[in-house]
Design a protein around this motif. Sequence first.
Motif, short mmCIF file in Angstrom:
data_model
loop_
_atom_site.label_atom_id
_atom_site.label_comp_id
_atom_site.label_asym_id
_atom_site.label_seq_id
_atom_site.Cartn_x
_atom_site.Cartn_y
_atom_site.Cartn_z
N THR A 197 35.91 6.10 -5.73
CA THR A 197 35.83 7.30 -4.90
C THR A 197 36.07 6.92 -3.45
N ASP A 198 36.24 7.97 -2.61
CA ASP A 198 36.23 7.69 -1.18
C ASP A 198 34.79 7.53 -0.72
N ARG A 199 34.58 7.36 0.57
CA ARG A 199 33.23 7.07 1.06
C ARG A 199 32.27 8.23 0.84
N ARG A 200 32.79 9.44 0.69
CA ARG A 200 31.95 10.61 0.47
C ARG A 200 31.69 10.87 -1.01
N GLY A 201 32.28 10.05 -1.88
CA GLY A 201 32.03 10.20 -3.30
C GLY A 201 33.03 11.05 -4.04
N GLN A 202 34.17 11.38 -3.40
CA GLN A 202 35.20 12.18 -4.07
C GLN A 202 36.09 11.26 -4.91
N PRO A 203 36.21 11.49 -6.23
CA PRO A 203 37.00 10.60 -7.09
C PRO A 203 38.48 10.60 -6.72
N ASP A 204 39.12 9.48 -6.94
CA ASP A 204 40.54 9.32 -6.63
C ASP A 204 41.19 8.52 -7.75
N SER A 205 42.24 9.08 -8.37
CA SER A 205 42.86 8.42 -9.52
C SER A 205 43.44 7.05 -9.17
N THR A 206 43.99 6.93 -7.96
CA THR A 206 44.55 5.64 -7.54
C THR A 206 43.47 4.58 -7.43
N LEU A 207 42.32 4.97 -6.86
CA LEU A 207 41.20 4.04 -6.73
C LEU A 207 40.63 3.67 -8.10
N VAL A 208 40.52 4.66 -8.98
CA VAL A 208 39.98 4.38 -10.31
C VAL A 208 40.91 3.44 -11.07
N THR A 209 42.19 3.67 -10.99
CA THR A 209 43.16 2.80 -11.67
C THR A 209 43.07 1.37 -11.15
N ALA A 210 43.04 1.24 -9.84
CA ALA A 210 42.94 -0.10 -9.24
C ALA A 210 41.63 -0.78 -9.64
N ALA A 211 40.55 -0.01 -9.73
CA ALA A 211 39.26 -0.57 -10.11
C ALA A 211 39.25 -1.04 -11.56
N VAL A 212 39.86 -0.26 -12.46
CA VAL A 212 39.93 -0.68 -13.86
C VAL A 212 40.73 -1.98 -13.98
N ARG A 213 41.82 -2.07 -13.25
CA ARG A 213 42.62 -3.29 -13.28
C ARG A 213 41.85 -4.48 -12.73
N ALA A 214 41.10 -4.26 -11.66
CA ALA A 214 40.31 -5.34 -11.07
C ALA A 214 39.22 -5.79 -12.04
N ALA A 215 38.62 -4.84 -12.74
CA ALA A 215 37.58 -5.18 -13.72
C ALA A 215 38.18 -6.00 -14.86
N THR A 216 39.37 -5.65 -15.28
CA THR A 216 40.05 -6.38 -16.35
C THR A 216 40.37 -7.80 -15.89
N ALA A 217 40.89 -7.92 -14.68
CA ALA A 217 41.22 -9.23 -14.14
C ALA A 217 39.98 -10.11 -14.01
N ALA A 218 38.84 -9.49 -13.73
CA ALA A 218 37.59 -10.24 -13.59
C ALA A 218 36.93 -10.54 -14.93
N LYS A 219 37.55 -10.07 -16.03
CA LYS A 219 37.06 -10.30 -17.39
C LYS A 219 35.68 -9.68 -17.60
N ALA A 220 35.49 -8.47 -17.08
CA ALA A 220 34.23 -7.76 -17.30
C ALA A 220 34.07 -7.45 -18.78
N ASP A 221 32.85 -7.59 -19.29
CA ASP A 221 32.57 -7.32 -20.69
C ASP A 221 32.49 -5.82 -20.97
N VAL A 222 31.98 -5.08 -19.99
CA VAL A 222 31.84 -3.62 -20.09
C VAL A 222 32.38 -3.01 -18.81
#
Length: 419
Positions: free
Chosen positions: A166-191
């Motif tokens: 989300t942005d700083r106010r908590g509004q979701p953003d598809s670009t941010l969510v996509t980047a976050a999922v990719r970062a989580a995958t790269a970090a080998k998150a279990d969940v």
Amino acid sequence: MRPPARGTTRLLYGAGLAAALLLPAAAPAQAAPPSRTPAALPAADGAKGQELPGMPTALDPRSETVACTPASKEEAKKQDWSRQRLDLDRLHRHTTGAGVTVALISTGVDPGAEGLDGRVTVQGQAADDCVGQGTFLAGLIAGTGGSTSRLAGVAPGAKILALRGTDRRGQPDSTLVTAAVRAATAAKADVIAVAVALPRKDTALTRAVAEARKAGAVVVAAATPEPPSRGSGDEIPSRTYWPAGEPGVLAVADMLPGGTRPDGALPTGTVDLAAPGAGVVSGGPRGKGHYLGGGVAVATAYAAGAAAAVRATHPDDPADAVTRRLTATAYPADIPQLDAYAAVTTVLGAAGAAAAGAERAAEPVAVRDTSDTDRATGRATLFVLLGSAGVLSLLWAGFALTRARARGWRPAGAGTTES
């Protein structure tokens, strides 16, 4: 693994259970337009509960300045109903989720928050949790409860990878969510817990989720956003939200103490599991005080914590097997209800069906929200009541026994394993 689509139209309490406890917005100057209106949930003994400030889901996008959620000066004195419903005290005797990393995609997480010290890694600007909800959710997933151990999260030994969706106010953003999922995958998150829901399908996000699943992550996501308003009378058609609608994603909805969806919840056929999402206590990013929160994101955090507990207990199980375990051991209802203790302890048959299960939580406790907004000061307060719940316990026990026998459950100790 999603079962056949179920409608999630409004449900009503049965067996004399009371109406919903719902979380309102915080101060008008900093909260998003009110999405929930408190309604009384009478407690078993009628006693007055404790007063806690409400945790907003987002800040007002229309305000010129950003006023972060203030520190709570109140500390909870008792364990709330949701932790008793999930039987966390007994669960922690089996596992604390140690060795598992949960990537939380929300508003950010304060690495130094009470009960999370030393177990939070942040990327980008995720350490700045102005809204506070991400830190609140992290406490439900992996918090130790600080000085109040009975307010620990589902997997207090797990680690949190904090990412902004989300942005700083908590509004979701598809670009941010996509980047976050990719970062989580790269970090080998279990969940990977996606605590936000997007109204439109995004090709890049679809690919990111598919890559995360291919890498072995359990992906848990909010089935819907929070409702934009309540009581307007407008009927909102059922629809799918993302990434909850992606194949293999565990879509989670919020439920009230009686097991029903909140009145006014957004309808969708994409729900795999319901988890507590009203009158839930956790900490925030500033100070040692507690807040009262609710909503689909809260339910998603609880499901993600349960996934972490299962991964720690069954480390050789692939992600799809973890998801099947969470749904197969869920309490039987129109929408299966998360049972964290059973998910960890139940022995599953070869086909993934529950062959033998653990006991259910003995005494789920109802919570009363008697919040009253002070419009002069803009402070929203909530009350949480933890009663003896004798009547509710009897009702729940009778219902549980009937359902359990129908599904062939056996008491704990008969086919139950400890890790």
